[in-house]
Design an enzyme around this catalytic site. Structure first.
Site, PDB file in Angstrom:
ATOM      1  CB  ALA A   1      -0.888  -0.023   1.235  1.00 26.59           C
TER       2      ALA A   1
ATOM      3  N   GLY B   1       0.558  -4.945   1.086  1.00 29.59           N
ATOM      4  CA  GLY B   1      -0.638  -5.030   0.245  1.00 29.59           C
ATOM      5  C   GLY B   1      -0.391  -5.780  -1.056  1.00 29.59           C
TER       6      GLY B   1
ATOM      7  CD  GLU C   1      -2.272  -7.336   3.305  1.00 28.35           C
ATOM      8  OE1 GLU C   1      -1.952  -6.219   2.863  1.00 28.35           O
ATOM      9  OE2 GLU C   1      -2.775  -7.492   4.422  1.00 28.35           O
TER      10      GLU C   1
ATOM     11  CD  GLU D   1       1.691  -5.300   6.036  1.00 30.14           C
ATOM     12  OE1 GLU D   1       2.485  -6.213   6.341  1.00 30.14           O
ATOM     13  OE2 GLU D   1       0.986  -5.336   5.014  1.00 30.14           O
TER      14      GLU D   1
HETATM   15  N1  DAK Z   1       4.539   3.165  -1.090  1.00 28.45           N
HETATM   16  C1  DAK Z   1       4.873   4.290  -1.766  1.00 28.45           C
HETATM   17  N2  DAK Z   1       5.958   4.401  -2.549  1.00 28.45           N
HETATM   18  C2  DAK Z   1       6.732   3.320  -2.656  1.00 28.45           C
HETATM   19  C3  DAK Z   1       6.459   2.103  -1.996  1.00 28.45           C
HETATM   20  C4  DAK Z   1       5.287   2.052  -1.172  1.00 28.45           C
HETATM   21  N3  DAK Z   1       4.907   0.935  -0.525  1.00 28.45           N
HETATM   22  N4  DAK Z   1       7.436   1.223  -2.287  1.00 28.45           N
HETATM   23  C5  DAK Z   1       8.277   1.859  -3.125  1.00 28.45           C
HETATM   24  N5  DAK Z   1       7.867   3.120  -3.352  1.00 28.45           N
HETATM   25  C6  DAK Z   1       8.498   4.132  -4.190  1.00 28.45           C
HETATM   26  C7  DAK Z   1       9.732   4.712  -3.492  1.00 28.45           C
HETATM   27  O1  DAK Z   1       9.351   5.736  -2.599  1.00 28.45           O
HETATM   28  C8  DAK Z   1      10.493   5.266  -4.682  1.00 28.45           C
HETATM   29  O2  DAK Z   1       9.915   6.469  -5.091  1.00 28.45           O
HETATM   30  P1  DAK Z   1      10.830   7.750  -5.483  1.00 28.45           P
HETATM   31  O3  DAK Z   1      11.669   8.001  -4.298  1.00 28.45           O
HETATM   32  O4  DAK Z   1      11.625   7.267  -6.668  1.00 28.45           O
HETATM   33  O5  DAK Z   1       9.848   8.817  -5.808  1.00 28.45           O
HETATM   34  C9  DAK Z   1      10.220   4.234  -5.759  1.00 28.45           C
HETATM   35  O6  DAK Z   1       9.027   3.543  -5.355  1.00 28.45           O
HETATM   36  C10 DAK Z   1      11.340   3.212  -5.894  1.00 28.45           C
HETATM   37  O7  DAK Z   1      11.562   2.646  -4.617  1.00 28.45           O
HETATM   38  P2  DAK Z   1      13.034   2.503  -3.984  1.00 28.45           P
HETATM   39  O8  DAK Z   1      13.911   3.626  -4.445  1.00 28.45           O
HETATM   40  O9  DAK Z   1      12.856   2.350  -2.515  1.00 28.45           O
HETATM   41  O10 DAK Z   1      13.521   1.150  -4.655  1.00 28.45           O
HETATM   42  P3  DAK Z   1      14.550   0.105  -4.067  1.00 28.45           P
HETATM   43  O11 DAK Z   1      14.818  -0.860  -5.168  1.00 28.45           O
HETATM   44  O12 DAK Z   1      15.712   0.776  -3.391  1.00 28.45           O
HETATM   45  O13 DAK Z   1      13.745  -0.654  -2.907  1.00 28.45           O
HETATM   46  C11 DAK Z   1      11.819  -1.814  -1.931  1.00 28.45           C
HETATM   47  C12 DAK Z   1      12.623  -1.451  -3.239  1.00 28.45           C
HETATM   48  C13 DAK Z   1      10.528  -2.513  -2.375  1.00 28.45           C
HETATM   49  C14 DAK Z   1      12.648  -2.768  -1.093  1.00 28.45           C
HETATM   50  C15 DAK Z   1      11.546  -0.507  -1.169  1.00 28.45           C
HETATM   51  O14 DAK Z   1      10.949   0.457  -2.062  1.00 28.45           O
HETATM   52  C16 DAK Z   1      10.609  -0.720  -0.026  1.00 28.45           C
HETATM   53  O15 DAK Z   1      10.995  -1.200   1.031  1.00 28.45           O
HETATM   54  N6  DAK Z   1       9.344  -0.300  -0.207  1.00 28.45           N
HETATM   55  C17 DAK Z   1       8.339  -0.391   0.818  1.00 28.45           C
HETATM   56  C18 DAK Z   1       7.884  -1.823   0.972  1.00 28.45           C
HETATM   57  C19 DAK Z   1       6.871  -1.980   2.069  1.00 28.45           C
HETATM   58  O16 DAK Z   1       7.155  -1.747   3.248  1.00 28.45           O
HETATM   59  N7  DAK Z   1       5.677  -2.337   1.682  1.00 28.45           N
HETATM   60  C20 DAK Z   1       4.590  -2.527   2.611  1.00 28.45           C
HETATM   61  C21 DAK Z   1       3.822  -1.258   2.712  1.00 28.45           C
HETATM   62  S1  DAK Z   1       2.692  -1.380   4.059  1.00 28.45           S
HETATM   63  C22 DAK Z   1      -4.301  -1.047   6.210  1.00 28.45           C
HETATM   64  C23 DAK Z   1      -4.368  -1.049   4.854  1.00 28.45           C
HETATM   65  C24 DAK Z   1      -3.315  -1.488   4.119  1.00 28.45           C
HETATM   66  C25 DAK Z   1      -2.174  -1.916   4.705  1.00 28.45           C
HETATM   67  C26 DAK Z   1      -2.092  -1.904   6.063  1.00 28.45           C
HETATM   68  C27 DAK Z   1      -3.142  -1.492   6.822  1.00 28.45           C
HETATM   69  N8  DAK Z   1      -5.377  -0.588   6.983  1.00 28.45           N
HETATM   70  C28 DAK Z   1      -6.081   0.548   6.606  1.00 28.45           C
HETATM   71  C29 DAK Z   1      -5.579  -1.155   8.296  1.00 28.45           C
HETATM   72  C30 DAK Z   1      -1.050  -2.295   3.903  1.00 28.45           C
HETATM   73  C31 DAK Z   1       0.182  -1.918   4.286  1.00 28.45           C
HETATM   74  C32 DAK Z   1       1.316  -2.032   3.404  1.00 28.45           C
HETATM   75  O17 DAK Z   1       1.271  -2.538   2.311  1.00 28.45           O
END
Ligand code: DAK
Length: 264
Positions: free
Chosen positions: A63, A108, A111, A131
Site C-alpha cells: 500500500a 498489500g 495480500e 507492516e
Molecule cells: N509506497 C509508496 N511508494 C513506494 C512504496 C510504497 N509501498 N514502495 C516503493 N515506493 C516508491 C519509493 O518511494 C520510490 O519512489 P521515489 O523516491 O523514486 O519517488 C520508488 O518507489 C522506488 O523505490 P526505492 O527507491 O525504494 O527502490 P529500491 O529498489 O531501493 O527498494 C523496496 C525497493 C521494495 C525494497 C523498497 O521500495 C521498499 O521497502 N518499499 C516499501 C515496501 C513496504 O514496506 N511495503 C509494505 C507497505 S505497508 C491497512 C491497509 C493497508 C495496509 C495496512 C493497513 N489498513 C487501513 C488497516 C497495507 C500496508 C502495506 O502494504
C-alpha cells in the site's frame, strides 16, 4: 483507468497495475482503477484473468506508504475497507484470477496476490508482510489469508518478524505454485489461463465457488455446497456435449469446444 491497463487475448484477460515509478504501490486511485477494471470484465467472453504489475522489478510494493502516513484513524479504516472490498471481489470473482508476480509483493502486494486463486512468480519475486515494522498490522487480509495458505506457524513467523522471503522459499511453503524466469512469467501464466479457458466455463466457475465457499465451513456443509454446484452443471450444453461425446466414443471429451455461458 490511469494506473491500470486491461487487454484481452482470446478468452484471457490481463490486468496490469501500471504505476511503475512507485513500484506499483497501491494508492486510492490504483485501488479505484483496479475496482473499475474488474467491474468492466466481460464475463460473456473472458474465462480467466491474469493480474500482474508493470515492469520487471515489482508486482506491488505494498500500500502507498506516503498516502497512509497522514491518515487519521477514520481515514485508515476507510482505506482498509476500500482495499478489503476490492480483494474480496477478486477472491470471489466468478472466473479464476491468476497472480503473475513479477518482483516485489510486499504488504498489500502480497495480500492482493493472495486474494487471487493461485500465484506463479518470477525468480526475482520477493514476498513479505513488513507492516509491523511500520507500526501497523497487515490491513488488506494478510493476517487471514497468509495463515490459510501457508499454515499458522509460518504465517505468524513471517508477520511477527516482518521478514521478506524469496521465490524459492515461497515455493517451498506453498505460497506460490511455480517459479519461472522473468521472461517466462507471462507466457507461463497465459498458457495456464488458456488451459483453464478451454474447459467448460460453468463447471470451472462452480469449482471455484465450491472450493471457496467450502473452505469457510465444516466438511458436511462443504459437501452440501458441492452437491448443489455439481447439480447446477447438469442440463447445460457443455455437460450434454462432453458426456455425450464420451459415450459415443466419438471424440476426446477433453477436446470438446465448450460453448456454454448460460446459467452464469
Ligand atoms: N509506497 C509508496 N511508494 C513506494 C512504496 C510504497 N509501498 N514502495 C516503493 N515506493 C516508491 C519509493 O518511494 C520510490 O519512489 P521515489 O523516491 O523514486 O519517488 C520508488 O518507489 C522506488 O523505490 P526505492 O527507491 O525504494 O527502490 P529500491 O529498489 O531501493 O527498494 C523496496 C525497493 C521494495 C525494497 C523498497 O521500495 C521498499 O521497502 N518499499 C516499501 C515496501 C513496504 O514496506 N511495503 C509494505 C507497505 S505497508 C491497512 C491497509 C493497508 C495496509 C495496512 C493497513 N489498513 C487501513 C488497516 C497495507 C500496508 C502495506 O502494504
Amino acid at each position: 483507468m490511469g494506473f491500470v491497463k486491461y487487454e484481452v487475448q482470446d478468452a484471457v484477460g490481463i490486468i496490469t497495475i501500471d504505476r511503475e515509478k512507485a513500484l506499483n504501490a497501491l494508492n486510492s486511485e490504483v485501488l479505484d482503477d483496479l475496482n473499475a477494471a474488474f467491474d468492466n470484465v466481460d464475463l460473456d467472453t473472458v474465462r480467466c484473468l491474469i493480474l500482474t504489475g508493470a515492469g520487471d522489478k515489482s508486482f506491488v510494493a505494498g500500500a502507498d506508504i506516503g498516502e497512509m502516513s497522514t491518515l487519521t484513524k477514520a481515514e485508515g479504516e476507510a482505506f482498509g475497507k476500500k482495499g478489503n472490498d476490492l480483494f474480496l471481489k477478486i477472491e470471489s470473482f466468478p472466473i479464476p484470477v491468476i497472480a503473475a508476480v513479477n518482483g516485489f509483493a510486499l504488504g498489500g502486494g502480497c495480500e492482493i496476490a493472495m486474494s487471487c486463486d493461485f500465484r506463479i512468480c518470477s525468480e526475482n519475486a520477493m514476498f513479505g508482510q513488513p507492516e509491523v515494522g511500520l507500526g501497523i498490522t497487515p490491513g488488506f487480509g494478510g493476517t487471514q489469508r497468509l495463515a490459510r495458505l501457508v499454515g499458522m506457524g509460518m504465517a505468524k513467523q513471517m508477520i511477527y518478524t516482518a521478514r521478506n522471503i524469496k521465490s524459492d522459499e515461497a515455493l517451498r511453503i506453498g505460497l506460490v505454485n511455480q517459479v519461472v524466469s522473468s521472461e517466462e512469467l507471462l507466457p507461463t501464466a497465459k498458457k495456464i489461463a488458456s488451459t483453464i479457458a478451454m474447459q467448460a466455463p460453468i463447471a470451472v466457475r462452480a469449482c471455484k465457488k465450491a472450493i471457496n465457499d467450502g473452505y469457510q465451513t465444516d466438511i458436511n456443509s462443504g459437501a452440501a455446497i458441492e452437491e448443489k454446484l455439481f447439480g447446477s452443471c447438469f442440463e447445460t450444453e457443455d455437460q450434454r456435449e462432453g458426456m455425450g461425446n464420451f459415450l459415443k466414443k466419438k471424440d476426446d471429451p477433453t477436446k470438446v469446444k465448450h460453448v456454454a455461458f448460460q446459467n452464469k
